[in-house]
Design a protein around this motif. Sequence first.
Motif, PDB file in Angstrom:
ATOM      1  N   ARG A  61      38.275  31.423  36.311  1.00  5.56           N
ATOM      2  CA  ARG A  61      39.482  31.203  37.131  1.00  5.56           C
ATOM      3  C   ARG A  61      40.613  32.132  36.684  1.00  5.56           C
ATOM      4  N   LEU A  62      40.778  32.303  35.377  1.00  6.39           N
ATOM      5  CA  LEU A  62      41.808  33.214  34.865  1.00  6.39           C
ATOM      6  C   LEU A  62      41.535  34.650  35.304  1.00  6.39           C
ATOM      7  N   LEU A  63      40.291  35.066  35.207  1.00  8.47           N
ATOM      8  CA  LEU A  63      39.922  36.424  35.616  1.00  8.47           C
ATOM      9  C   LEU A  63      40.137  36.629  37.116  1.00  8.47           C
ATOM     10  N   GLN A  64      39.771  35.621  37.913  1.00  7.44           N
ATOM     11  CA  GLN A  64      39.943  35.724  39.362  1.00  7.44           C
ATOM     12  C   GLN A  64      41.427  35.769  39.725  1.00  7.44           C
ATOM     13  N   ALA A  65      42.248  34.951  39.071  1.00  7.71           N
ATOM     14  CA  ALA A  65      43.685  34.961  39.325  1.00  7.71           C
ATOM     15  C   ALA A  65      44.272  36.332  38.989  1.00  7.71           C
ATOM     16  N   ASP A  66      43.809  36.933  37.895  1.00 10.98           N
ATOM     17  CA  ASP A  66      44.282  38.267  37.533  1.00 10.98           C
ATOM     18  C   ASP A  66      43.899  39.280  38.619  1.00 10.98           C
ATOM     19  N   LEU A  67      42.671  39.211  39.098  1.00 13.22           N
ATOM     20  CA  LEU A  67      42.242  40.103  40.187  1.00 13.22           C
ATOM     21  C   LEU A  67      43.088  39.889  41.433  1.00 13.22           C
ATOM     22  N   ASP A  68      43.291  38.644  41.785  1.00 16.42           N
ATOM     23  CA  ASP A  68      44.049  38.314  42.998  1.00 16.42           C
ATOM     24  C   ASP A  68      45.498  38.779  42.917  1.00 16.42           C
ATOM     25  N   ASN A  69      46.062  38.825  41.712  1.00 16.16           N
ATOM     26  CA  ASN A  69      47.470  39.187  41.535  1.00 16.16           C
ATOM     27  C   ASN A  69      47.692  40.643  41.142  1.00 16.16           C
ATOM     28  N   THR A  70      46.621  41.425  41.093  1.00 17.25           N
ATOM     29  CA  THR A  70      46.732  42.835  40.736  1.00 17.25           C
ATOM     30  C   THR A  70      46.704  43.670  42.010  1.00 17.25           C
ATOM     31  N   PRO A  71      47.756  44.464  42.244  1.00 13.61           N
ATOM     32  CA  PRO A  71      47.763  45.315  43.437  1.00 13.61           C
ATOM     33  C   PRO A  71      46.561  46.262  43.455  1.00 13.61           C
ATOM     34  N   ASP A  74      45.551  49.279  41.003  1.00 14.31           N
ATOM     35  CA  ASP A  74      46.098  49.065  39.665  1.00 14.31           C
ATOM     36  C   ASP A  74      45.042  48.431  38.764  1.00 14.31           C
ATOM     37  N   VAL A  75      45.279  48.541  37.468  1.00 12.18           N
ATOM     38  CA  VAL A  75      44.418  47.894  36.484  1.00 12.18           C
ATOM     39  C   VAL A  75      45.034  46.536  36.181  1.00 12.18           C
ATOM     40  N   GLY A  76      44.211  45.530  36.041  1.00 13.51           N
ATOM     41  CA  GLY A  76      44.712  44.195  35.731  1.00 13.51           C
ATOM     42  C   GLY A  76      45.157  44.081  34.282  1.00 13.51           C
ATOM     43  N   ALA A  77      45.268  42.862  33.836  1.00 17.12           N
ATOM     44  CA  ALA A  77      45.749  42.575  32.480  1.00 17.12           C
ATOM     45  C   ALA A  77      44.778  43.044  31.401  1.00 17.12           C
ATOM     46  N   VAL A  78      43.516  43.191  31.760  1.00 17.69           N
ATOM     47  CA  VAL A  78      42.494  43.585  30.783  1.00 17.69           C
ATOM     48  C   VAL A  78      41.912  44.925  31.205  1.00 17.69           C
ATOM     49  N   LEU A 150      45.615  37.291  27.154  1.00 16.44           N
ATOM     50  CA  LEU A 150      45.897  38.481  27.955  1.00 16.44           C
ATOM     51  C   LEU A 150      45.947  38.144  29.442  1.00 16.44           C
ATOM     52  N   LEU A 151      45.173  37.142  29.832  1.00 14.97           N
ATOM     53  CA  LEU A 151      45.122  36.729  31.231  1.00 14.97           C
ATOM     54  C   LEU A 151      46.199  35.716  31.578  1.00 14.97           C
ATOM     55  N   GLY A 152      47.081  35.438  30.629  1.00 14.07           N
ATOM     56  CA  GLY A 152      48.215  34.571  30.901  1.00 14.07           C
ATOM     57  C   GLY A 152      48.009  33.101  30.621  1.00 14.07           C
ATOM     58  N   ASP A 153      46.924  32.773  29.917  1.00 15.14           N
ATOM     59  CA  ASP A 153      46.680  31.378  29.577  1.00 15.14           C
ATOM     60  C   ASP A 153      47.462  31.030  28.319  1.00 15.14           C
ATOM     61  N   ALA A 154      48.267  30.001  28.406  1.00 16.17           N
ATOM     62  CA  ALA A 154      49.124  29.613  27.279  1.00 16.17           C
ATOM     63  C   ALA A 154      48.541  28.466  26.471  1.00 16.17           C
TER      64      ALA A 154
END
Length: 155
Positions: A61-71, A74-78, A150-154
């Motif tokens: 889910r974290l990886l998918q959210a990163d993909l969905d929020n990356t223009p 662009d390269v995502g968070a990873v 890195l994917l924004g999980d706190a």
Amino acid sequence: MRLPTFILALAALAFAALPALAETYKTPKALLKALYSYDSDRSDAEAPSPYSIFFSDHLNRLLQADLDNTPEGDVGAVDFDPVIAGQDGEASNVRIGQPILLGDKAEVEVQFKNGEEVTLFYTLVREHGGWKVDDIANQKGDAPWSLAALLGDAQ
């Protein structure tokens, strides 16, 4: 007589075509051995990671959210392969440590060579009848990281 044979053959083909997602790993070591011997070229192009079949629902889910929020473009968070802790190369001389079991979680140290000696720390969870990777961390060097962080999980 031909129709039942055709249906059985079709069912066999469908079963053979199922992704490795159905694979369950009964031990943490079995999961990590499979991960480090996996040919990521066989992965589902639509999955959020080439390793999604080994990752927990949470990590996917974290990886998918990163993909969905990356223009697009662009390269995502990873921007590296977290399994080999680099942008290229491969893990050789892989050594999987003794898992520390904590109920439905496990912590495992994995060491390998990818140009230099690398030590990664895996957090695994038991879900869907087997073990899955919930986080990967590199706690050594000048820039320690955790894949989930890195994917924004706190967590």
